[in-house]
Write a protein that holds these residues in place. Structure first.
Motif, PDB file in Angstrom:
ATOM      1  N   LEU A 185      -3.060   0.393  -4.116  1.00 17.60           N
ATOM      2  CA  LEU A 185      -2.967  -0.941  -3.492  1.00 17.60           C
ATOM      3  C   LEU A 185      -2.678  -1.974  -4.567  1.00 17.60           C
ATOM      4  O   LEU A 185      -3.306  -1.935  -5.637  1.00 17.60           O
ATOM      5  CB  LEU A 185      -4.302  -1.310  -2.849  1.00 17.60           C
ATOM      6  N   SER A 220      -3.176   8.204  -4.695  1.00 20.25           N
ATOM      7  CA  SER A 220      -1.756   7.834  -4.830  1.00 20.25           C
ATOM      8  C   SER A 220      -1.508   7.260  -6.231  1.00 20.25           C
ATOM      9  O   SER A 220      -2.332   6.499  -6.734  1.00 20.25           O
ATOM     10  CB  SER A 220      -1.378   6.804  -3.777  1.00 20.25           C
ATOM     11  N   GLY A 253       0.046   5.375   0.548  1.00 21.64           N
ATOM     12  CA  GLY A 253      -1.018   6.333   0.872  1.00 21.64           C
ATOM     13  C   GLY A 253      -1.285   6.315   2.360  1.00 21.64           C
ATOM     14  O   GLY A 253      -0.469   5.811   3.140  1.00 21.64           O
ATOM     15  N   ILE A 259      -4.500   5.434   5.155  1.00 20.28           N
ATOM     16  CA  ILE A 259      -5.888   5.065   5.456  1.00 20.28           C
ATOM     17  C   ILE A 259      -6.264   5.854   6.714  1.00 20.28           C
ATOM     18  O   ILE A 259      -5.847   5.524   7.827  1.00 20.28           O
ATOM     19  CB  ILE A 259      -6.025   3.530   5.692  1.00 20.28           C
ATOM     20  N   THR A 305      -6.182   7.844   1.231  1.00 18.47           N
ATOM     21  CA  THR A 305      -5.581   7.715  -0.098  1.00 18.47           C
ATOM     22  C   THR A 305      -4.910   6.353  -0.217  1.00 18.47           C
ATOM     23  O   THR A 305      -4.405   5.819   0.774  1.00 18.47           O
ATOM     24  CB  THR A 305      -4.513   8.810  -0.312  1.00 18.47           C
ATOM     25  N   TYR A 306      -4.928   5.822  -1.410  1.00 21.30           N
ATOM     26  CA  TYR A 306      -4.265   4.526  -1.565  1.00 21.30           C
ATOM     27  C   TYR A 306      -3.912   4.231  -3.012  1.00 21.30           C
ATOM     28  O   TYR A 306      -4.595   4.656  -3.937  1.00 21.30           O
ATOM     29  CB  TYR A 306      -5.137   3.378  -1.022  1.00 21.30           C
ATOM     30  N   SER A 322      -1.896   0.471   7.054  1.00 25.90           N
ATOM     31  CA  SER A 322      -2.090  -0.360   5.852  1.00 25.90           C
ATOM     32  C   SER A 322      -2.561  -1.771   6.174  1.00 25.90           C
ATOM     33  O   SER A 322      -3.349  -2.354   5.419  1.00 25.90           O
ATOM     34  CB  SER A 322      -0.775  -0.477   5.076  1.00 25.90           C
ATOM     35  N   HIS A 373       0.843  -1.198   0.000  1.00 20.60           N
ATOM     36  CA  HIS A 373       0.000   0.000   0.000  1.00 20.60           C
ATOM     37  C   HIS A 373       0.878   1.247   0.000  1.00 20.60           C
ATOM     38  O   HIS A 373       1.871   1.321   0.697  1.00 20.60           O
ATOM     39  CB  HIS A 373      -0.889  -0.027   1.260  1.00 20.60           C
TER      40      HIS A 373
END
Ligand code: F6R
Length: 610
Positions: free
Chosen positions: A158, A176, A99, A101, A155-156, A124, A97
């Motif tokens: 993944l 991201s 970003g 959370i 933001t992520y 993450s 990941h």
């Protein structure tokens, strides 16, 4: 921040993941890890510190598997440590990941606890456990992913591996950056293009809320509503060599030395000597041959790019006669600036991914403003959200300290001011001709100047043990002084400040002690006399000065100061020349002090979190 990579194909994934991580290390380097699946079995390695530690841990016995994910971390939640390193694994699911959370603490409460205790302090890991919990209920991995994404705030980017299904890799994005590379019987996914550039230049960036499912032969894209969508594949003109050190000790030095080429490429197709024209076809759809009546004009950026914007203001005011206000993106976005349909926002960003700058673009667009960006990374988030983008064509910039991106940004800003000036008739054809001549010769002048780098090495040797540095200048060279100080502090960890020379006696001069280095930018321009007085003032307080002056200026001879001469040029070209000795000074001081030049502590190349 953080670099992520994934591979699925016919080749052994581990060497490709390691190679990709090496190229992404500039995005974060406090821990690293990778996970692969082979014959239904998961192998994972994680290690605190740089990638080399992970490589040592893996040792000679490279793990097998033709599908895998890797991560190099820049810590936000949870300190750099092995347990906080990615990939995170929960039974059937492995994730990497990039970003933040934001609601991870609330999500923790949703988790059925038994067998799913969080092992790390990161935000993450929760995604991984949620995924495993949902897939246990849902069975369909894509539907489970959709459910999980609906729970996430923040933001992520993944990349997710289903350990029961080694034929697919799942990718999701919000804010991201993440880009997919299409090879022959293989696919890559990474935070940035150089990670897989040696294998393919066929790319597609994922947009916010999109999902991609990668397999060996194809990629399926899905919208937020889980509808299949088509996305075009682009071919990027960068080559793998561009992302190599090319015999230099560090990327930063290579990128400093590449500036003549980078400038040449940035001018290419934009200046036309025969027609005496500067042409940006990219913005024609906005300007239609004129400079429309914008009520307000803002330039916004972060860090080095902000320094370019500050210098750009001098170009816009003096050449184009256009008033412009300049702000750092992190302030602008929270300042309630006046933005409407008659506003022009010009943002500057090497990476095109800086979170604050991107947020300013989104904010301006919401208010109906026109947005032009100056960016280096093609098709990155900021260009994709702008009405038009002027690319700097500097090639990949890997060293964390920005160098060639900065001077190419200056070149674009200068050309833009000249083209605005020509449209508004604030400059005449003779002025333009002189400027075009000067710009065309600039790469060669820079080449010659860079040949003198040993002189800067000697100056660096003299000052290498100094504790504090001050950079002073006036006019357009003031932002260049700020940039010189930023370069030095970020890679050598020496305290350095840039000041408008006239401000010294309003406070900072009190800091000067015997032999404190003061770098004074004093090219022959209309404020040079004033600079000379400021130099005398700091010398009188014991400072040891290093002056950057114009060739042929005899006033600095016989003064017993260190002086480096740059060719006497048009005032608007001098900032590009003066930047070179300052970048070299920072580089040599850092290298002499044994600092990690390309990967300074606590920093990452793209700041994709606020
Ligand atoms: C300093 C440096 C940073 C960046 C800043 C903005 O050498 O590189 O200050 O300039 O993080 O990044 P971009 O230009 O990618 O938006």
């Amino acid at each position: 921040m953080c670099g992520i990579i994934g591979y699925i194909g016919k080749r052994e994934a581990a060497p490709l993941l390691l190679e990709g991580l090496k190229r992404l290390e500039y995005r974060g380097y406090d821990s690293a890890g990778m996970a692969l699946v082979h014959q239904g079995k998961l192998t994972a390695f994680r290690s605190e510190g740089k990638l080399s530690k992970l490589e040592n841990k893996i040792g000679a016995k490279t793990p097998q598997g033709t599908i895998g994910i890797g991560h190099t971390r820049w810590a936000t939640h949870g300190k750099p440590s092995e347990k906080n390193a990615h990939p995170h694994i929960s039974k059937r699911v492995a994730i990497v990941h990039n970003g933040i959370i934001e609601n991870y603490l609330e999500l923790k409460k949703l988790l059925p606890h038994k067998g799913r205790e969080l092992k790390s302090e990161t935000d993450s890991e929760i995604v991984c456990h949620l995924m495993d919990a949902y897939v246990a209920k849902e069975e369909n991995f894509l539907l489970a992913l959709d459910q999980v994404l609906k729970c996430l705030e923040g933001t992520y980017a993944l990349v997710i591996m289903d350990l029961k299904d080694p034929k697919h890799l799942y990718v999701a994005k919000k804010a991201s950056p993440i880009v997919i590379g299409f090879g022959k019987h293989e696919c890559f996914v990474a935070s940035d293009i150089p990670a897989f550039l040696a294998h393919t230049n066929q790319i597609t960036f994922l947009e916010n809320d999109e999902i991609a499912v990668l397999s060996e032969e194809s990629v399926d894209f899905y919208s937020k509503e889980l509808k299949k969508i088509e996305k075009p594949i682009k071919e990027i003109a960068w080559t793998a060599d561009m992302a190599e050190k090319g015999g230099y000790k560090h990327f930063m030095l290579k990128e400093i030395m590449e500036q003549p080429t980078a400038i040449r490429d940035t001018l290419l197709g934009r200046i036309n000597k025969n027609k005496n024209q500067i042409h940006f076809p990219e913005i024609e759809k906005i300007f239609k041959g004129r400079f429309p009546n914008f009520n307000r004009f803002y330039m916004v950026a972060c860090g080095t790019s902000w320094h370019a914007a500050l210098a750009g203001r001098y170009y816009m005011e003096a050449i184009a006669k256009i008033p412009v206000s300049v702000d750092t993106a992190s302030e602008f976005r929270y300042r309630e600036p006046f933005i409407d349909k008659k506003t022009l926002l010009l943002v500057i960003s090497q990476s095109g991914e800086t979170a604050d700058t991107l947020a300013c673009v989104a904010m301006a667009r919401e208010h109906g403003a026109k947005v032009i960006s100056i960016c280096n990374v093609i098709d990155s988030s900021i260009p994709r959200l702008s009405h038009a983008t002027l690319y700097t064509n500097a090639g990949p910039e890997i060293g964390v300290a920005s160098t060639k991106a900065f001077t190419t940004q200056l070149a674009v800003l200068l050309m833009l001011a000249l083209s605005f000036g020509a449209r508004k008739k604030s400059i005449d054809q003779r002025y333009l001709k002189k400027a075009i001549d000067g710009l065309s010769k600039l790469p060669r002048v820079m080449e010659n100047l860079l040949k003198e780098k040993e002189k800067i090495l000697k100056i660096a040797q003299k000052f290498v043990n100094s504790r504090d540095f001050y950079f002073i200048a006036r006019g357009i060279h003031f932002p260049i002084a700020l940039e010189g100080a930023l370069k030095l502090k970020e890679i050598s960890y020496v305290h350095a400040e840039g000041y408008a020379a006239g401000e010294m006696k309003h406070g900072p001069i009190a800091l000067l002690e015997h032999n404190t280095p003061v770098v004074a930018l004093a090219p022959k321009d209309r404020v040079c006399e004033k600079m000379i007085s400021n130099i005398q003032e700091v010398k009188a307080r014991g400072a040891s000065v290093f002056i950057v002056a114009s060739e042929g200026d005899k006033r600095f001879e016989k003064q017993n100061d260190e002086v480096f001469y740059v060719p006497d040029s048009l005032w608007y070209l001098t900032p590009l020349l003066i930047s070179l000795p300052l970048q070299l000074l920072a580089y040599f001081v850092a290298d002499l002090r044994g600092a990690e030049v390309d990967q300074p502590r606590n920093l990452a190349k793209s700041v994709t979190v606020e």
